[in-house]
Design a protein around this motif. Structure first.
Motif, PDB file in Angstrom:
ATOM      1  N   GLU A 202      -8.061   0.679  -5.052  1.00 13.21           N
ATOM      2  CA  GLU A 202      -9.151   1.147  -3.770  1.00 13.21           C
ATOM      3  C   GLU A 202      -8.463   1.843  -2.515  1.00 13.21           C
ATOM      4  O   GLU A 202      -9.414   3.104  -1.590  1.00 13.21           O
ATOM      5  CB  GLU A 202      -9.481  -0.319  -2.431  1.00 13.21           C
ATOM      6  CG  GLU A 202     -10.603  -0.828  -3.656  1.00 13.21           C
ATOM      7  CD  GLU A 202     -11.223  -1.644  -2.995  1.00 13.21           C
ATOM      8  OE1 GLU A 202     -11.065  -1.976  -1.622  1.00 13.21           O
ATOM      9  OE2 GLU A 202     -12.138  -2.728  -3.821  1.00 13.21           O
ATOM     10  N   ALA A 203      -7.584   1.806  -1.900  1.00 14.26           N
ATOM     11  CA  ALA A 203      -6.976   2.246  -0.555  1.00 14.26           C
ATOM     12  C   ALA A 203      -6.713   4.306  -1.252  1.00 14.26           C
ATOM     13  O   ALA A 203      -7.136   4.855  -0.607  1.00 14.26           O
ATOM     14  CB  ALA A 203      -5.705   2.027  -0.217  1.00 14.26           C
ATOM     15  N   TYR A 204      -6.151   4.234  -1.845  1.00 15.79           N
ATOM     16  CA  TYR A 204      -6.158   5.511  -2.490  1.00 15.79           C
ATOM     17  C   TYR A 204      -7.171   6.250  -3.089  1.00 15.79           C
ATOM     18  O   TYR A 204      -6.808   8.057  -3.248  1.00 15.79           O
ATOM     19  CB  TYR A 204      -4.646   5.930  -2.927  1.00 15.79           C
ATOM     20  CG  TYR A 204      -3.119   5.476  -2.478  1.00 15.79           C
ATOM     21  CD1 TYR A 204      -3.025   6.549  -1.484  1.00 15.79           C
ATOM     22  CD2 TYR A 204      -2.951   4.214  -2.814  1.00 15.79           C
ATOM     23  CE1 TYR A 204      -2.178   5.973  -1.293  1.00 15.79           C
ATOM     24  CE2 TYR A 204      -1.988   4.071  -1.542  1.00 15.79           C
ATOM     25  CZ  TYR A 204      -1.491   5.275  -1.002  1.00 15.79           C
ATOM     26  OH  TYR A 204      -0.225   5.005  -0.102  1.00 15.79           O
ATOM     27  N   THR A 205      -8.522   5.795  -3.325  1.00 15.43           N
ATOM     28  CA  THR A 205      -9.478   6.202  -4.252  1.00 15.43           C
ATOM     29  C   THR A 205      -9.959   6.425  -3.104  1.00 15.43           C
ATOM     30  O   THR A 205     -10.843   7.485  -2.821  1.00 15.43           O
ATOM     31  CB  THR A 205      -9.992   5.877  -4.940  1.00 15.43           C
ATOM     32  OG1 THR A 205     -10.017   4.392  -4.632  1.00 15.43           O
ATOM     33  CG2 THR A 205      -9.356   5.247  -6.353  1.00 15.43           C
ATOM     34  N   ARG A 206     -10.293   5.738  -1.852  1.00 16.84           N
ATOM     35  CA  ARG A 206     -11.370   5.992  -0.915  1.00 16.84           C
ATOM     36  C   ARG A 206     -10.699   7.215  -0.534  1.00 16.84           C
ATOM     37  O   ARG A 206     -11.192   7.998   0.830  1.00 16.84           O
ATOM     38  CB  ARG A 206     -11.240   4.384   0.165  1.00 16.84           C
ATOM     39  CG  ARG A 206     -11.784   4.921   1.472  1.00 16.84           C
ATOM     40  CD  ARG A 206     -11.922   3.824   1.861  1.00 16.84           C
ATOM     41  NE  ARG A 206     -12.617   2.374   1.595  1.00 16.84           N
ATOM     42  CZ  ARG A 206     -11.443   1.331   0.915  1.00 16.84           C
ATOM     43  NH1 ARG A 206     -10.002   1.449   1.464  1.00 16.84           N
ATOM     44  NH2 ARG A 206     -11.881   0.452   1.023  1.00 16.84           N
TER      45      ARG A 206
ATOM     46  N   LEU B  80       1.017  -1.037  -0.488  1.00 15.19           N
ATOM     47  CA  LEU B  80      -0.403   0.265   0.233  1.00 15.19           C
ATOM     48  C   LEU B  80       0.840   1.335  -0.546  1.00 15.19           C
ATOM     49  O   LEU B  80       1.151   2.129   0.861  1.00 15.19           O
ATOM     50  CB  LEU B  80      -0.721   0.093   1.018  1.00 15.19           C
ATOM     51  CG  LEU B  80      -2.244  -1.062   1.347  1.00 15.19           C
ATOM     52  CD1 LEU B  80      -2.976  -0.776   2.607  1.00 15.19           C
ATOM     53  CD2 LEU B  80      -2.909  -1.543  -0.088  1.00 15.19           C
ATOM     54  N   ASP B  81       2.028   1.506  -0.948  1.00 13.92           N
ATOM     55  CA  ASP B  81       2.324   2.761  -1.203  1.00 13.92           C
ATOM     56  C   ASP B  81       1.995   3.846  -2.401  1.00 13.92           C
ATOM     57  O   ASP B  81       1.589   3.407  -3.334  1.00 13.92           O
ATOM     58  CB  ASP B  81       3.949   2.148  -2.145  1.00 13.92           C
ATOM     59  CG  ASP B  81       4.766   2.457  -2.185  1.00 13.92           C
ATOM     60  OD1 ASP B  81       4.855   4.105  -2.016  1.00 13.92           O
ATOM     61  OD2 ASP B  81       6.311   2.463  -1.545  1.00 13.92           O
ATOM     62  N   GLU B  82       2.093   4.522  -1.791  1.00 14.68           N
ATOM     63  CA  GLU B  82       1.289   5.571  -2.532  1.00 14.68           C
ATOM     64  C   GLU B  82       1.516   5.647  -4.133  1.00 14.68           C
ATOM     65  O   GLU B  82       1.183   6.568  -4.719  1.00 14.68           O
ATOM     66  CB  GLU B  82       1.036   7.247  -2.548  1.00 14.68           C
ATOM     67  CG  GLU B  82       2.331   8.072  -1.828  1.00 14.68           C
ATOM     68  CD  GLU B  82       1.962   9.815  -1.243  1.00 14.68           C
ATOM     69  OE1 GLU B  82       1.304   9.461  -1.477  1.00 14.68           O
ATOM     70  OE2 GLU B  82       2.574   9.306   0.261  1.00 14.68           O
ATOM     71  N   TYR B  83       3.121   5.903  -3.696  1.00 11.79           N
ATOM     72  CA  TYR B  83       3.327   6.228  -5.175  1.00 11.79           C
ATOM     73  C   TYR B  83       3.797   4.974  -6.435  1.00 11.79           C
ATOM     74  O   TYR B  83       3.824   5.366  -7.192  1.00 11.79           O
ATOM     75  CB  TYR B  83       5.009   5.973  -5.146  1.00 11.79           C
ATOM     76  CG  TYR B  83       5.560   7.312  -4.114  1.00 11.79           C
ATOM     77  CD1 TYR B  83       6.477   8.307  -4.690  1.00 11.79           C
ATOM     78  CD2 TYR B  83       6.101   7.156  -2.286  1.00 11.79           C
ATOM     79  CE1 TYR B  83       6.875   9.677  -4.396  1.00 11.79           C
ATOM     80  CE2 TYR B  83       6.412   8.237  -2.388  1.00 11.79           C
ATOM     81  CZ  TYR B  83       6.716   9.407  -2.306  1.00 11.79           C
ATOM     82  OH  TYR B  83       6.944  10.449  -2.222  1.00 11.79           O
ATOM     83  N   VAL B  84       3.038   3.541  -5.812  1.00 11.43           N
ATOM     84  CA  VAL B  84       3.075   2.665  -6.561  1.00 11.43           C
ATOM     85  C   VAL B  84       1.579   2.312  -7.554  1.00 11.43           C
ATOM     86  O   VAL B  84       1.564   2.828  -8.379  1.00 11.43           O
ATOM     87  CB  VAL B  84       3.054   1.319  -5.954  1.00 11.43           C
ATOM     88  CG1 VAL B  84       2.349   0.273  -7.028  1.00 11.43           C
ATOM     89  CG2 VAL B  84       4.178   0.461  -5.506  1.00 11.43           C
TER      90      VAL B  84
ATOM     91  N   THR C 167     -16.690   0.913  -7.147  1.00 15.99           N
ATOM     92  CA  THR C 167     -16.520   2.024  -6.273  1.00 15.99           C
ATOM     93  C   THR C 167     -15.700   1.065  -5.117  1.00 15.99           C
ATOM     94  O   THR C 167     -15.941   0.266  -5.357  1.00 15.99           O
ATOM     95  CB  THR C 167     -18.239   2.358  -5.085  1.00 15.99           C
ATOM     96  OG1 THR C 167     -19.213   2.753  -6.563  1.00 15.99           O
ATOM     97  CG2 THR C 167     -18.202   2.716  -4.230  1.00 15.99           C
ATOM     98  N   PRO C 168     -14.878   1.891  -4.943  1.00 15.30           N
ATOM     99  CA  PRO C 168     -13.756   1.450  -3.570  1.00 15.30           C
ATOM    100  C   PRO C 168     -14.644   0.117  -3.058  1.00 15.30           C
ATOM    101  O   PRO C 168     -15.441   0.712  -2.254  1.00 15.30           O
ATOM    102  CB  PRO C 168     -13.573   2.868  -3.245  1.00 15.30           C
ATOM    103  CG  PRO C 168     -13.040   3.303  -3.726  1.00 15.30           C
ATOM    104  CD  PRO C 168     -14.308   3.147  -4.966  1.00 15.30           C
TER     105      PRO C 168
ATOM    106  N   VAL D 217      -4.217  -7.695  -5.796  1.00 15.99           N
ATOM    107  CA  VAL D 217      -3.212  -6.608  -4.077  1.00 15.99           C
ATOM    108  C   VAL D 217      -3.148  -4.988  -5.567  1.00 15.99           C
ATOM    109  O   VAL D 217      -3.489  -4.394  -4.707  1.00 15.99           O
ATOM    110  CB  VAL D 217      -1.875  -7.052  -4.455  1.00 15.99           C
ATOM    111  CG1 VAL D 217      -1.127  -6.412  -3.187  1.00 15.99           C
ATOM    112  CG2 VAL D 217      -2.327  -8.444  -3.992  1.00 15.99           C
ATOM    113  N   THR D 218      -3.177  -5.172  -6.175  1.00 14.19           N
ATOM    114  CA  THR D 218      -3.431  -3.695  -7.322  1.00 14.19           C
ATOM    115  C   THR D 218      -4.817  -3.700  -6.696  1.00 14.19           C
ATOM    116  O   THR D 218      -4.917  -2.130  -6.727  1.00 14.19           O
ATOM    117  CB  THR D 218      -2.955  -3.858  -8.918  1.00 14.19           C
ATOM    118  OG1 THR D 218      -2.275  -4.769  -8.897  1.00 14.19           O
ATOM    119  CG2 THR D 218      -3.032  -2.844  -9.260  1.00 14.19           C
TER     120      THR D 218
END
Length: 227
Positions: A136-140, A87-91, A216-217, A130-131
């Protein structure tokens, strides 16, 4: 032979990856780079099939390097991002830029080789669930850039449906069974959708599915895929 460019600022990791690739049947090392700027130069000069791209590097990070390399319309290698945690924003930014997927640096050697072979063969998204969790984590959490959502009006209804299902992390085989069509038909619809939207990778298609509101996340994951 599939040629691989290894990009990492840590010499021991870079050397270990290169040695692993050298020993794998059907793979060869196109070169090594210690930062993103050198990676861009090497990619242009050596034209590798696959790039193992570290994210956090001096001079030029892996996200910007990926953008610059994939902007070359004459040669677009598959980019596999290397990171220390999923869970890396750069990824997320690298996937949005067109990377084919990502791997954790503690991935076992056999899975690393399999991932290289998979993306080299044209399967553009490794570890889709995983992707999906990453996106989901970053859109949420509202980490999306301040850009208009993608315009899907040029897509057919079936192309939109396939794009939505890809966004949930489903494979082409899963989608084919769900829609009761052949896998080749799914690939055709996805290819046409990606061409119309000027997308370079399946990972970008997943991002577009979220940013356009098709998925939707946390709600539209396929059965059994939540983790």
């Amino acid at each position: 032979m599939t040629s691989v460019l290894v990009v990492d600022d840590q010499v021991l990791i870079r050397a270990g990856l290169a040695a692993l690739i050298h020993a794998a049947p059907g793979l060869t090392v196109a070169g090594e780079a210690e930062d993103g700027q050198t990676a861009v130069i090497q990619a242009e000069a050596r034209r590798p099939d696959v790039i193992l791209m570290d994210i956090r590097m001096p001079r030029l990070n892996g996200v910007t390097a990926t953008e610059r390399i994939l902007a070359d319309a004459t040669h677009r290698p598959r980019v596999l991002v290397l990171t220390t945690f999923d869970l890396d924003e750069y990824v997320y930014a690298a996937l949005r830029a067109g990377a084919s997927g990502f791997l954790l640096k503690d991935t076992p050697p056999d899975r690393l080789i399999a991932a290289i072979q998979t993306v080299a063969a044209g399967d553009m998204l490794f570890a889709p669930t995983v992707t999906r969790r990453l996106i989901e984590a970053y859109t949420r959490d509202s980490h999306l850039p301040e850009t208009p959502p993608p315009d899907l009006r040029g897509l057919t209804a079936r192309e939109i449906e396939v794009l939505r299902l890809v966004g949930t992390g489903m494979t082409n085989g899963d989608i084919a069974r769900g829609l009761v069509v052949s896998e080749a038909t799914v690939k055709t619809h996805l290819h046409r959708a990606m061409t119309k939207l000027s997308l370079a990778s399946r990972a970008q298609a997943v991002v577009v599915a979220y940013e356009s509101g098709l998925v939707t996340p946390g709600r539209d994951a396929p059965p059994g895929s939540r983790s």
